[in-house]
Design a protein around this motif. Sequence first.
Motif, short mmCIF file in Angstrom:
data_model
loop_
_atom_site.label_atom_id
_atom_site.label_comp_id
_atom_site.label_asym_id
_atom_site.label_seq_id
_atom_site.Cartn_x
_atom_site.Cartn_y
_atom_site.Cartn_z
N ILE A 140 0.84 -1.21 0.00
CA ILE A 140 0.00 0.00 0.00
C ILE A 140 0.87 1.25 0.00
CG2 ILE A 140 -1.63 1.34 1.39
CD1 ILE A 140 -2.88 -1.36 2.25
N ILE A 141 1.93 1.26 0.79
CA ILE A 141 2.83 2.42 0.84
C ILE A 141 3.50 2.62 -0.51
CG2 ILE A 141 4.99 3.27 1.86
CD1 ILE A 141 4.04 1.94 4.50
N ASP A 142 3.90 1.52 -1.16
CA ASP A 142 4.51 1.63 -2.49
C ASP A 142 3.51 2.21 -3.49
OD1 ASP A 142 6.79 1.16 -4.22
OD2 ASP A 142 5.58 -0.43 -5.14
N LEU A 143 2.26 1.79 -3.41
CA LEU A 143 1.24 2.33 -4.32
C LEU A 143 1.01 3.81 -4.08
CD1 LEU A 143 -1.52 -0.42 -4.55
CD2 LEU A 143 -0.11 0.49 -6.39
N VAL A 144 0.92 4.20 -2.82
CA VAL A 144 0.68 5.60 -2.51
C VAL A 144 1.87 6.46 -2.93
CG1 VAL A 144 0.36 7.22 -0.59
CG2 VAL A 144 -0.95 5.10 -0.66
N THR A 145 3.08 5.94 -2.74
CA THR A 145 4.28 6.70 -3.07
C THR A 145 4.41 6.91 -4.57
OG1 THR A 145 5.38 5.80 -1.13
CG2 THR A 145 6.78 6.78 -2.82
N PHE A 146 4.16 5.88 -5.36
CA PHE A 146 4.36 5.95 -6.81
C PHE A 146 3.04 5.98 -7.56
CE2 PHE A 146 8.17 3.81 -5.16
CZ PHE A 146 9.11 4.73 -5.60
N TYR A 147 2.03 6.66 -7.01
CA TYR A 147 0.71 6.66 -7.63
C TYR A 147 0.67 7.45 -8.92
CZ TYR A 147 -4.30 6.90 -8.18
OH TYR A 147 -5.57 6.78 -8.68
N GLU A 148 1.54 8.40 -9.09
CA GLU A 148 1.56 9.19 -10.32
C GLU A 148 1.69 8.25 -11.52
OE1 GLU A 148 1.45 12.68 -10.30
OE2 GLU A 148 1.13 12.51 -8.14
N GLU A 149 1.16 8.61 -12.63
CA GLU A 149 1.12 7.75 -13.82
C GLU A 149 2.48 7.18 -14.22
OE1 GLU A 149 -0.23 5.47 -16.71
OE2 GLU A 149 -1.56 6.61 -15.44
N PRO A 150 3.55 7.99 -14.36
CA PRO A 150 4.82 7.37 -14.74
C PRO A 150 5.43 6.53 -13.61
CG PRO A 150 5.04 9.77 -14.62
CD PRO A 150 3.62 9.44 -14.33
N GLY A 151 5.00 6.74 -12.40
CA GLY A 151 5.58 6.03 -11.27
C GLY A 151 5.16 4.57 -11.18
N LEU A 152 4.06 4.19 -11.84
CA LEU A 152 3.60 2.82 -11.77
C LEU A 152 4.29 1.91 -12.79
CD1 LEU A 152 -0.22 3.31 -11.17
CD2 LEU A 152 1.54 2.68 -9.53
N GLY A 153 5.09 2.48 -13.66
CA GLY A 153 5.87 1.68 -14.59
C GLY A 153 5.10 1.33 -15.86
N ARG A 154 5.82 0.70 -16.75
CA ARG A 154 5.22 0.30 -18.02
C ARG A 154 4.16 -0.77 -17.78
NH1 ARG A 154 8.83 -1.06 -23.26
NH2 ARG A 154 7.19 -0.58 -24.75
N TYR A 155 3.02 -0.62 -18.39
CA TYR A 155 1.86 -1.52 -18.24
C TYR A 155 1.39 -1.61 -16.78
CZ TYR A 155 3.51 -3.00 -22.82
OH TYR A 155 3.94 -3.02 -24.12
N ASN A 156 1.68 -0.58 -16.01
CA ASN A 156 1.30 -0.53 -14.59
C ASN A 156 1.80 -1.75 -13.81
OD1 ASN A 156 0.00 1.95 -14.85
ND2 ASN A 156 -1.91 0.98 -15.45
N TRP A 157 3.02 -2.19 -14.11
CA TRP A 157 3.55 -3.39 -13.47
C TRP A 157 3.61 -3.25 -11.96
CZ3 TRP A 157 7.87 -3.45 -10.42
CH2 TRP A 157 8.71 -2.34 -10.49
N ARG A 158 3.93 -2.05 -11.45
CA ARG A 158 4.01 -1.85 -10.00
C ARG A 158 2.62 -1.99 -9.36
NH1 ARG A 158 7.69 2.46 -9.12
NH2 ARG A 158 9.22 0.96 -8.40
N LEU A 159 1.59 -1.53 -10.04
CA LEU A 159 0.23 -1.69 -9.54
C LEU A 159 -0.14 -3.16 -9.44
CD1 LEU A 159 -2.64 -0.54 -8.89
CD2 LEU A 159 -3.08 -0.69 -11.34
N TRP A 160 0.12 -3.93 -10.50
CA TRP A 160 -0.22 -5.36 -10.50
C TRP A 160 0.59 -6.13 -9.46
CZ3 TRP A 160 -4.68 -5.99 -12.31
CH2 TRP A 160 -5.13 -5.24 -13.37
N LYS A 161 1.85 -5.78 -9.32
CA LYS A 161 2.68 -6.45 -8.31
C LYS A 161 2.13 -6.20 -6.91
CE LYS A 161 5.97 -4.27 -6.67
NZ LYS A 161 6.88 -3.59 -5.83
N ASN A 162 1.77 -4.96 -6.64
CA ASN A 162 1.27 -4.62 -5.31
C ASN A 162 -0.12 -5.20 -5.05
OD1 ASN A 162 3.54 -3.21 -4.43
ND2 ASN A 162 2.88 -1.34 -5.43
N VAL A 163 -0.96 -5.24 -6.07
CA VAL A 163 -2.27 -5.86 -5.90
C VAL A 163 -2.11 -7.35 -5.58
CG1 VAL A 163 -4.36 -6.54 -7.15
CG2 VAL A 163 -3.58 -4.19 -7.26
#
Length: 191
Positions: A140-163
């Motif tokens: 959750i902290i990683d998601l909040v920290t990198f919530y900006e669009e470029p911060g989630l990485g290509r294909y939102n990989w950081r979002l999927w990893k955290n989910v």
Amino acid sequence: MKTPTHFIGCPGILNTGMSIVVFLYASVGFFGYLKYGPDTKGSISLNLEPKEILAQCVKIMIAVAIFFTYSLQFYVPMEIIWKNLKHHFGARKLLVEYAVRILLVVGTVIIAIAIPNLGGFISLVGAVCLSTLGLIFPAIIDLVTFYEEPGLGRYNWRLWKNVLLIIFGVIGFVTGTYVSIREIIESGESS
């Protein structure tokens, strides 16, 4: 402390110290199971022969070690609790601090007496704390920290990893809590 960079790194103090601790715990577990086999009880000290003098010496040394290290282990929780309480008391800070320390020590002793089988309780604390502090909150902290669009990485990989980490943590929380509570209830019924 003179060279804090030695603390981290590949052969750092933290890695070396934790490697030694893990090796010692694994050795005790391995040799304990090698000696007692599938009849091994929850703690190696429970398997020691009560009539042997060496076994009694080991139990006494464990009790003395716990007695002398309890205050060291209790330092951090007490500092956190006292930091939030001390501003409520004026001139009686020292007296109230001692009273809080005594109440907390007595409380932990009462918990230890009230729960005869600590194995289930320890696994309950582990299930709750590991899943929340080790998996769910960091994701959750990683998601909040990198919530900006470029911060989630290509294909939102950081979002999927955290989910996936959050889902895995919730599954571990629910199943671990259920199994631990069931173990506590079953051990209470069999006593």
